[in-house]
Each structure stands twice: as structure tokens, then as C-alpha cells.
Design an enzyme around this catalytic site. Structure first.
Site, short mmCIF file in Angstrom:
data_model
loop_
_atom_site.label_atom_id
_atom_site.label_comp_id
_atom_site.label_asym_id
_atom_site.label_seq_id
_atom_site.Cartn_x
_atom_site.Cartn_y
_atom_site.Cartn_z
N GLY A 108 49.46 45.78 29.49
CA GLY A 108 48.47 44.92 30.15
C GLY A 108 47.09 44.95 29.53
O GLY A 108 46.11 44.55 30.17
N GLY A 150 52.40 49.12 24.14
CA GLY A 150 52.70 47.70 24.16
C GLY A 150 53.21 47.23 25.51
O GLY A 150 54.03 47.91 26.15
N GLY A 151 52.73 46.06 25.94
CA GLY A 151 53.19 45.48 27.19
C GLY A 151 52.56 46.06 28.43
O GLY A 151 52.92 45.68 29.55
N THR A 199 45.82 43.15 26.96
CA THR A 199 45.29 41.80 26.72
C THR A 199 44.91 41.13 28.04
O THR A 199 43.86 40.47 28.13
CB THR A 199 46.34 40.94 25.99
OG1 THR A 199 46.64 41.55 24.73
CG2 THR A 199 45.80 39.54 25.74
N GLU A 224 30.04 27.70 62.26
CA GLU A 224 30.54 27.78 60.89
C GLU A 224 29.92 28.98 60.18
O GLU A 224 30.60 29.71 59.44
CB GLU A 224 30.21 26.49 60.12
CG GLU A 224 31.05 25.30 60.50
CD GLU A 224 30.63 24.06 59.73
OE1 GLU A 224 29.87 24.20 58.75
OE2 GLU A 224 31.05 22.96 60.11
N GLY A 262 46.37 51.50 24.92
CA GLY A 262 47.58 51.68 25.71
C GLY A 262 48.80 51.22 24.94
O GLY A 262 48.69 50.58 23.89
#
Length: 559
Positions: A223, A220-221, A225, A85, A218
Site C-alpha cells: 500500500g 510489494g503490494g 503507492t 439546520e 515496505g
């Protein structure tokens, strides 16, 4: 039972010598992880260890785990299963980045590293059984040596086993929090991990004697956030206090605005409700925050006054604090003196293609007959993740002829002078039925961030599937009980309503701006009657106090 769960990936895999610790230390550790902290933990039973090879169930569990906790005990090295393992765990570490936490229970790292003492004696006994397989023995030896050099925990440094277990659990939780946010194709953003690696030097996480502020800038939209959320999820465990403020632009425009937002921020950082009347925060409270290492993320800031009102000076936070600000306007950051600004660019062509396919086909590749069409959509989206997501979702399970019609519309838009993100996204809007379009506009103008059950009560049975349609087309999402809409889509919806009558707001189907509402009511007394009717409806639904009051500064009246 084979494990804590019969299927699916695991967060922790326990590797241990059963006869040594199963009914004592390991059992207690498993209980703390799985039952106490609800961490999905794999613990095997003896029935899975047969023959010299790892069983498929164990192999699957090891490969699917984020962290392996390896418990070295005195008789550990007498078990070929434990060692097999361990070899596999190290393979997963080197190929997939799996984290290994070694625990030296009753043995020292040196004993494991050099196979000395009682630990070494047991290994020597096992070697005799496999003297005809020297390559296997050497793999075991190398695995023991490599693992012993990793940072772990020694039982001799703790007076009680309970203290050791608590320390291991704390370590596991911290490492799970730091693991990079998944880029699973159905939920995450393709290329997110590489963006996180690019922004790390801006954060200077290894410098704990200064306060750092970093801007994420950047269109809007693109990325911003998503990236900020990933940073927050990955690093928040290293701070004394943390706070993530979404939609600062929108919240700052409501009644209470920055004052309420600042109180919410301090209450969250201090983990207690701040009972302060008026705008002045007590110096004692500020002093407490000044002694803390905090992580603050302010999302969608559009004015430098918002930064001044919420953050103030960097000397108000303890050494090691980090402040992250996302914005579409670079000048907001520059006016506040932010020097470290990370620009979020569009996805690379290969990333954009994969992201589009994730929503258009629910997998990361596309059928051959739609390959050329897909690449044209990707070209028009210019690497914008939101556009790729909405376009892809609108095309899911649609015929090839529909794809071609949408491409024709896109081509006309991109050849005109009005080519912008709103015009591209409107294609998905105009594909909706008139009633679903109306629901979309209601959410954009009034209900974004509101209770989905409240809106569902307003809709009749024939309209109840409208929300599901919007969700399937990635035009809205549900977070808990809250309706969520990307601000780009919300602005697009409001733009559509404004275009109903550019100069006369009273002729529009919806009004949300308080100034426009007052102007319309002043010159149209008939609408006052409509206003009272809708207020009465809110009372009938029993939500006037709990819901409508939140929007009193931005009235939600269908006029």
C-alpha cells in the site's frame, strides 16, 4: 427544484436566510460553486421548510455534505429553520468531522457570538415565540456561539461581493482538496486514514522554513503507492508546484530515462513545456524552481542514482518543499541520506478481514457459513492489501466447495519452502481460462501502461471479454484509456513466462528484454521473419508512430 442534485451526497451545503440573500449573494455564490467550479452544492427551496422539524431531504443533504457554508445575515437569527439546520450541522461536525465555513454577511462575528445588534434583536423576537421551549432556544444560542468562533469570512473586509465570493470558493476548493481520501470499501484501502495520521509527523507540514524528504518503505503490494497518492491529494493544494512520478523504476529503464523524467518533472512544476535539448537544465529554470514551494512524489524507486538524477540536492527547492519517495529497498533511502523513513506494515487483522470482505462479498462483512474460511484467507495474506484484494475478487460469487479447494492449494503453498507472494497470486492466474491467461501475460510482458483500445483491436470478438474478466478479478485496472497492472502482478506474469524455459529464452512464448531479443535473433534467423511480420501488423493498425515508438527500447514482439 429542491437542490442542485436530486440524489447522492454533496460536497457543499449552503445554510442561509432566504429572504436576506437568496436572490443576491447566496445565488451568486451557488452559481460560482456549482456552475463555475462543478462542486456538487445543495441549495434548498422554500418548500422544504415546513413545521419546526428539519425535512428528511434537508437532513439527508446536511449529513451527506463534506462542507457546510453558514451565511450569517442580519435576519438570520429570526429563522427557526436556519437555526435548526445550524444545530444539525454542528452535530455533523462533532460526530463526522464535517467542515464548517462561517460567512458574516453584513454582521460581525461578535454580533453572532453574543447575539447583539440587529442580529440579536431578531433572535430576541424569535425567543418570544418559543418561550415554552427554553431547551431549544439554548441549543440555538450555543450553536451561534460555537460557530462564531470558527475561522470564516467577513463581508466588511471586501470591497465587492464578487471578491468575497471568490475568496469563499477558493477556501472551499482548498478544504475539499485537503479532506482525507475516502476509504470507501469498494475503492479505497481500509486503514488508510490511520496511516495518513501516522505519517503526518514525518512530513512536518507546520515547518515551512526547511525542505523535508520522507521515505515510505515496505514490501510489494503493501500500500505504499496508495498512501503516497493520498498524501499528494490531501496536501498538494498548499504548494506552488506539484509532481507525482509513478513507476520511477520502470520509466528510468526506458530510452531517455531519468533525463526525460526530470524534464517532465520540471515542466509539470512550472506548468509549462520545457523546451531543452540535451541533459543540461538552464540555471535560470533551476532558479525559478528554487524559489517555489513544491511537493514531489517519486514512486517505486529502486536505485539511489534515480534520486540523485531526479532530485539532486535539497537546496534546489524553495523553503517548505516536501519530497516523498516510495521504495521496497530501505538501503536506497539510507544511501541518499534520508533520515525520516515511514515503514508501511500490513493491515491489522480487523482491517485485513474488512478489506478481504469488500472484494469477496462486495460489503464489509461476510456470511456466517464462510466466516471461518474468510479468516483463513486473511491469515494466509499476512495483511498484504494486494493479496487480499486479488484473492477476494477471485472468490466473489463462488461456491463454498471452490473456496475449500483454493484453501487446500494455499495450505500446500504455505507449508512448502517456496511460500511467497507470487505463489499465492498465481492461484488466481491458474483459475483463468487459457485464453484469458494469455491476455494477462501479454499485458504483463508488453502492454502495461498502454492503450486498452489498441489491445482490444488485436483481440478478436471471442476474446474481447477477456479484459473484463481480468478487471473483475482485480488483476488489471483501467485508468482513462490506459491499461494498469500492479508491478507485483506484472512481475508474477513475467516470472511465469521465464519458467517456460529458464536457460533458453528462444523457447519462451514471449520476449521483452532487449538483450535476450538480440541474442535470440542472432541465433535464429526464422524469428527475424516473424519480427518483420509483426512490425507490418503494427503498421496496418496505424499505431506504429503513436504507440510502438514508445516501446522501441523495450520491443514488444511476439516471438
Amino acid at each position: 427544484m429542491a437542490s442542485s442534485s436530486s440524489c447522492g451526497n454533496y460536497e457543499v451545503f449552503l445554510n442561509f436566510r432566504g429572504e436576506d440573500t437568496r436572490k443576491s449573494f447566496t445565488c451568486y455564490l451557488y452559481d460560482k460553486l456549482y456552475e463555475g467550479k462543478k462542486i456538487k452544492t445543495f441549495i434548498d427551496d422554500e418548500g422544504l421548510r415546513r413545521g419546526d422539524e428539519i425535512s428528511p431531504a434537508l437532513l439527508y443533504a446536511i449529513q451527506g455534505s463534506k462542507i457546510s457554508v453558514v451565511i450569517f445575515s442580519k435576519d438570520y437569527a429570526s429563522s427557526k429553520w436556519c437555526l435548526n439546520e445550524l444545530v444539525k450541522i454542528l452535530e455533523c461536525k462533532n460526530t463526522n468531522g464535517q467542515i464548517i465555513i462561517p460567512v458574516f454577511y453584513g454582521v460581525s462575528p461578535s454580533d453572532v457570538r453574543h447575539q447583539n445588534g440587529t442580529f440579536g434583536d431578531r433572535f430576541d423576537e424569535l425567543k418570544k415565540q418559543f418561550k415554552d421551549k427554553p431547551e431549544m432556544v439554548q441549543k440555538w444560542r450555543d450553536a451561534l456561539t460555537e460557530t462564531s468562533h470558527l475561522a470564516g469570512h467577513e463581508s466588511t473586509k471586501f470591497r465587492l461581493d464578487a471578491q468575497l465570493v471568490n475568496k469563499i470558493v477558493e477556501d472551499v476548493l482548498k478544504k475539499l482538496e485537503k479532506i482525507t481520501v475516502s476509504t470507501d470499501s469498494s475503492n479505497g484501502l481500509v486503514g488508510l486514514n490511520s496511516r495518513i495520521e501516522q505519517i503526518k509527523p514525518f512530513l512536518c507540514m507546520d515547518l515551512w522554513d526547511t525542505v523535508q524528504i520522507v521515505g515510505i518503505w515496505g514490501t510489494g503490494g503493501i500500500g505504499k503507492t496508495t498512501l503516497a497518492e493520498a498524501i499528494f491529494d490531501q496536501f498538494s493544494g498548499e504548494f506552488d508546484g506539484k509532481y507525482f512520478a509513478k513507476n520511477v523504476r520502470r520509466k528510468s529503464e526506458t530510452e531517455g530515462g531519468l533525463e526525460d523524467l526530470q524534464k517532465e518533472m520540471l515542466s509539470t512544476i512550472l506548468s509549462e513545456k520545457l523546451e531543452v535539448a540535451g541533459p543540461n537544465i538552464p540555471q535560470f529554470t533551476k532558479g525559478r524552481v528554487r524559489r517555489m514551494k513544491v511537493l514531489i512524489v517519486l514512486d517505486d524507486v529502486n536505485k539511489d542514482e534515480q534520486l540523485e538524477g531526479l532530485i539532486g540536492g535539497l537546496d534546489q527547492y524553495g523553503p517548505g518543499s516536501r519530497i516523498v519517495v516510495t521504495t521496497r529497498d530501505k538501503r536506497v533511502l539510507e544511501k541518499f541520506g534520508v533520515e525520516k523513513i515511514y515503514r508501511v506494515n500490513g493491515l491489522r487483522l480487523d482491517e485485513a478481514f474488512e478489506h478481504f470482505c469488500n472484494f469477496a462479498f462486495k460489503e464489509n462483512h461476510c456470511p456466517e457459513d464462510l466466516n471461518r474460511h474468510s479468516r483463513r484467507f486473511v491469515k494466509y495474506a499476512k495483511g498484504n492489501p494486494l493479496v487480499l484484494k486479488v484473492l477476494g475478487s477471485s472468490l466473489y460469487l463462488k461456491r463454498k466447495s471452490h473456496w475449500e479447494n483454493v484453501l487446500d492449494d494455499l495450505n500446500r503453498i504455505c507449508e512448502s519452502d517456496i511460500h511467497n507472494i507470487y505463489e499465492i497470486l498465481k492461484i488466481s492466474f491458474y483459475e483463468l481460462t487459457p485464453r484469458v491467461q494469455s491476455i494477462f501475460l501479454d499485458i504483463a510482458c508488453f502492454f502495461e501502461g498502454g492503450d486498452k483500445d489498441f489491445l482490444a483491436r488485436i483481440l478478436d470478438d471471442s476474446e474481447s471479454d477477456g479484459l473484463d474478466v481480468l478487471i473483475d478479478k482485480s488483476l488489471i485496472s483501467i485508468s482513462g484509456d490506459s491499461l494498469q497492472m500492479h508491478d507485483i502482478l506484472q512481475e508474477m506474469g513475467r516470472q511465469i513466462v521465464r519458467q517456460e524455459s529458464e536457460k533458453e529464452p528462444g523457447k519462451r512464448s514471449r520476449l521483452w528484454d532487449p538483450k535476450e531479443i538480440r541474442r535470440v535473433l542472432k541465433h535464429n534467423k526464422v524469428r527475424i521473419l516473424h519480427l518483420y511480420i509483426y512490425i507490418y501488423i503494427f503498421y496496418l493498425f496505424g499505431v506504429m508512430h503513436s504507440y510502438f515508438s514508445n516501446y522501441i527500447s523495450t520491443p514488444m514482439f511476439f516471438l
